[in-house]
Scaffold this active site. Structure first.
Site, short mmCIF file in Angstrom:
data_model
loop_
_atom_site.label_atom_id
_atom_site.label_comp_id
_atom_site.label_asym_id
_atom_site.label_seq_id
_atom_site.Cartn_x
_atom_site.Cartn_y
_atom_site.Cartn_z
N GLY A 39 0.79 -1.22 0.00
CA GLY A 39 0.00 0.00 0.00
C GLY A 39 0.82 1.27 0.00
O GLY A 39 2.03 1.25 0.27
N ASN A 47 3.00 -1.22 9.55
CA ASN A 47 2.12 -2.39 9.39
C ASN A 47 2.01 -3.22 10.66
O ASN A 47 0.94 -3.71 10.99
CB ASN A 47 2.65 -3.28 8.28
CG ASN A 47 1.76 -3.33 7.05
OD1 ASN A 47 1.71 -4.33 6.36
ND2 ASN A 47 1.05 -2.26 6.78
N ASN A 107 1.46 -10.19 4.80
CA ASN A 107 0.12 -9.82 4.37
C ASN A 107 0.17 -9.18 2.99
O ASN A 107 1.11 -8.47 2.66
CB ASN A 107 -0.56 -8.87 5.39
CG ASN A 107 -0.07 -7.46 5.32
OD1 ASN A 107 1.08 -7.17 5.63
ND2 ASN A 107 -0.93 -6.55 4.91
N ARG A 189 2.18 6.99 7.26
CA ARG A 189 2.14 6.72 5.82
C ARG A 189 2.56 7.94 5.00
O ARG A 189 3.27 7.82 4.00
CB ARG A 189 0.73 6.27 5.43
CG ARG A 189 0.34 4.93 6.03
CD ARG A 189 1.01 3.82 5.28
NE ARG A 189 0.75 2.52 5.84
CZ ARG A 189 0.48 1.42 5.13
NH1 ARG A 189 0.44 1.49 3.82
NH2 ARG A 189 0.30 0.27 5.72
N HIS A 256 -8.96 -5.87 5.19
CA HIS A 256 -7.69 -6.37 4.66
C HIS A 256 -6.62 -6.52 5.73
O HIS A 256 -5.65 -7.22 5.51
CB HIS A 256 -7.23 -5.40 3.57
CG HIS A 256 -6.10 -5.91 2.72
ND1 HIS A 256 -6.11 -7.17 2.15
CD2 HIS A 256 -4.92 -5.34 2.33
CE1 HIS A 256 -5.00 -7.34 1.46
NE2 HIS A 256 -4.27 -6.25 1.55
N TRP A 257 -6.79 -5.87 6.87
CA TRP A 257 -5.74 -5.84 7.88
C TRP A 257 -6.19 -6.52 9.17
O TRP A 257 -6.48 -5.87 10.17
CB TRP A 257 -5.37 -4.39 8.19
CG TRP A 257 -4.48 -3.75 7.19
CD1 TRP A 257 -3.79 -4.34 6.18
CD2 TRP A 257 -4.16 -2.35 7.10
NE1 TRP A 257 -3.08 -3.42 5.45
CE2 TRP A 257 -3.30 -2.18 6.01
CE3 TRP A 257 -4.54 -1.23 7.84
CZ2 TRP A 257 -2.79 -0.94 5.64
CZ3 TRP A 257 -4.04 0.00 7.47
CH2 TRP A 257 -3.17 0.14 6.39
#
Length: 277
Positions: A39, A47, A107, A189, A256-257
């Protein structure tokens, strides 16, 4: 180790291929390697900061790299980024760190790299932990997923990515519960986005690995969020029908996480798997 902005800075491996890979290295004991996804603005610390300390506390040595093109690792703009390049960089980083046996947690893209590492170096990878790994579906199937469409929309527009855009992407594309899209996460991020180039995402190539999953001989623990908007659900059965030694956990109210939205359950389940198989 020191804080660099909002992120933790650790060690650097000068790899045999000439690239420099940043990684955190904490704890003692059997080695667990954490590989993050692809991402925007991704890094190992961002993460897995809610996970690897629990593994350290449970008696494991945790290595958390930034993939090539991400975090504080090198970001070449003159090479393609096939899966084999990511695998090579991680293998050479582990060589520098003196690791010859490990469990690999991955992941998304990191899951595909974990599978690739286990296929190429079966003597290295003793166990696998995979969270909605990449490499299980064809590209048109990925492109049909709403979260993936949002990623392409945000990063294909050519417009600057703002904190608000980043937060919306996480809240609506990667998560079931938007409260996990915290300002802290967005700030981490954005810090990496400032030093990233788009080359890694533009040249990334992950093959479909389904036909090779039967080659995996190591015990494997899988997680899949049932509110996943990034990865097609055919990946669930691809794992279940092809990985020989698999325990698969399907998690409702989860995107997703899983390691973020269900941090405690994820950490406990993984530590149990590591200790008891």
């Amino acid at each position: 180790m020191a804080m660099k902005g909002r992120l933790l800075e650790g060690s650097y491996a000068q790899c045999a291929n000439g690239y420099r890979i940043h990684y955190l290295d904490e704890g003692e004991g059997q080695v667990v390697v954490f590989l993050h996804g692809s991402g925007p603005g991704a890094s190992g610390y961002s993460n897995f900061k809610g996970n690897y300390p629990a593994f350290v506390k449970a008696g494991f040595r945790c290595i958390v790299p930034d993939l090539i093109g991400y975090g504080f690792s090198d970001k070449p703009d003159d090479v393609d980024h096939p899966l084999s390049f990511f695998v090579q960089c991680i293998k050479q980083t582990l060589d520098v760190a003196g690791v010859d046996k490990c469990t690999v947690v991955g992941n998304s893209l990191g899951g595909a790299i974990a599978i690739g590492l286990a296929l190429d170096y079966p003597e290295l990878v003793e166990k696998l932990i995979l969270m909605a790994p990449g490499g299980l579906s064809e590209m048109p199937e990925y492109q049909a997923m709403p979260g993936m469409q949002k990623v392409f929309q945000v990063f294909g527009s050519g417009e600057p990515v703002t904190s608000a855009v980043m937060k919306d992407l996480f809240a609506t594309g990667l998560m079931y519960d938007s409260r996990y899209a915290t300002d802290e996460l967005v700030a981490e991020r954005m810090q990496i986005m400032e030093i990233m180039n788009g080359h890694v995402m533009a040249t990334m190539k992950v093959p479909v690995l389904v036909d090779r999953l039967q080659e995996l001989a190591c015990p494997t623990l899988g997680f899949w969020g049932m509110d996943e908007k990034m990865m097609p659900e055919n990946g669930i059965m691809a794992m279940a029908k092809n990985i020989r030694h698999l325990r698969l956990v399907l998690v409702t109210e989860c995107g997703h996480w899983v390691m973020v939205e269900h941090e405690g359950m994820f950490n406990r389940t993984c530590v149990d798997f590591l200790n008891n198989g």
